[in-house]
Write a protein that holds these residues in place. Sequence first.
Motif, PDB file in Angstrom:
ATOM      1  N   ASN A   3     -33.602  -6.988 -19.051  1.00 13.06           N
ATOM      2  CA  ASN A   3     -32.408  -6.246 -18.651  1.00 13.06           C
ATOM      3  C   ASN A   3     -32.796  -4.865 -18.128  1.00 13.06           C
ATOM      4  O   ASN A   3     -32.273  -4.399 -17.105  1.00 13.06           O
ATOM      5  N   GLY A   6     -33.997  -4.878 -14.668  1.00  9.74           N
ATOM      6  CA  GLY A   6     -33.003  -5.231 -13.659  1.00  9.74           C
ATOM      7  C   GLY A   6     -33.056  -6.691 -13.231  1.00  9.74           C
ATOM      8  O   GLY A   6     -32.527  -7.048 -12.170  1.00  9.74           O
ATOM      9  N   VAL A  36     -32.062  -9.335 -15.343  1.00  9.16           N
ATOM     10  CA  VAL A  36     -30.947 -10.069 -15.944  1.00  9.16           C
ATOM     11  C   VAL A  36     -29.830  -9.093 -16.283  1.00  9.16           C
ATOM     12  O   VAL A  36     -30.055  -7.882 -16.421  1.00  9.16           O
ATOM     13  N   ASP A  37     -28.626  -9.626 -16.394  1.00  5.83           N
ATOM     14  CA  ASP A  37     -27.501  -8.897 -16.971  1.00  5.83           C
ATOM     15  C   ASP A  37     -27.268  -9.489 -18.356  1.00  5.83           C
ATOM     16  O   ASP A  37     -26.845 -10.652 -18.477  1.00  5.83           O
ATOM     17  N   TYR A  38     -27.590  -8.706 -19.382  1.00  3.03           N
ATOM     18  CA  TYR A  38     -27.512  -9.213 -20.748  1.00  3.03           C
ATOM     19  C   TYR A  38     -26.550  -8.381 -21.574  1.00  3.03           C
ATOM     20  O   TYR A  38     -26.702  -7.160 -21.679  1.00  3.03           O
ATOM     21  N   THR A  39     -25.567  -9.055 -22.147  1.00  2.00           N
ATOM     22  CA  THR A  39     -24.634  -8.419 -23.067  1.00  2.00           C
ATOM     23  C   THR A  39     -24.705  -9.158 -24.400  1.00  2.00           C
ATOM     24  O   THR A  39     -24.402 -10.350 -24.449  1.00  2.00           O
ATOM     25  N   VAL A  84     -26.309 -14.122 -21.081  1.00  2.00           N
ATOM     26  CA  VAL A  84     -27.179 -13.503 -20.094  1.00  2.00           C
ATOM     27  C   VAL A  84     -27.104 -14.262 -18.774  1.00  2.00           C
ATOM     28  O   VAL A  84     -26.953 -15.491 -18.754  1.00  2.00           O
ATOM     29  N   GLU A  85     -27.179 -13.528 -17.674  1.00  2.00           N
ATOM     30  CA  GLU A  85     -27.210 -14.105 -16.331  1.00  2.00           C
ATOM     31  C   GLU A  85     -28.326 -13.433 -15.545  1.00  2.00           C
ATOM     32  O   GLU A  85     -28.645 -12.265 -15.787  1.00  2.00           O
ATOM     33  N   THR A  94     -29.885 -11.525 -12.406  1.00  2.00           N
ATOM     34  CA  THR A  94     -29.470 -10.702 -11.278  1.00  2.00           C
ATOM     35  C   THR A  94     -30.037 -11.326 -10.003  1.00  2.00           C
ATOM     36  O   THR A  94     -30.814 -12.293 -10.057  1.00  2.00           O
TER      37      THR A  94
END
Length: 226
Positions: free
Chosen positions: A49, A52, A54-57, A62-63, A65
């Motif tokens: 994350n 830059g 992955v988008d991890y919450t 996670v998705e 980028t």
Amino acid sequence: MDLSPIAEDYLTVIYRLESEHGRPVRTAEIGDEIGVTAPSVTSMLDNLNEEGLVDYTPYEGVELTEEGELVVRRLIRNHRLLETFLTDHLGYDWTEVHEEADRLEHHVSDELARRLSAFLGDPATDSHGDPIPNADLTMPEETPYTPLSECEAGETVVVEQVPHRDPDVREFLSDAGVGPGTRITIDDVPPVDLLIVELESEGHTVTLPIRVARRIGTRSVDDRVY
């Protein structure tokens, strides 16, 4: 950006699970695929994350980028070019190359991939029938194969694409004599999630589970380009 092979493996697993499920990937799913604990997954996702990729919450998933997806497409290109080279020029069987390519894909430069692709004639698909991203890392359109499970009784087709990641499925198909280039005729489609096919070269019938037949891509003998 210098990534370790394990970091690249994480990105590849996320890419595949995202494609299969059409939603953000859960940390537990990644852990199951890679065989590591939840804290290890969380630590790696935090690092990816920050890079830059992955988008991890936490607790939401996670998705990848756009940059993360490009990393994976480069790996896919390397992997599938290697598989093609190993089968076409080093005498490997299609059942043997997946693990070899897994080990080598992390160490192929863009220049080597370019030269390897040119040497192979810039193939659009690999030795299993899977599409190869081009030098711009653009994935070709979906291959025009018909799943074997959708073929009708009496139809004769040629196998163009085979599932090969799962060793058990790979071994089952190899033992049955089903692989790229196999010409088969659909004998019967019983209403019990099975498909009975006749192998032209072997002269015998094989019963395939529908879940496996669904992952075998075919082309009608009338449509195949030789």
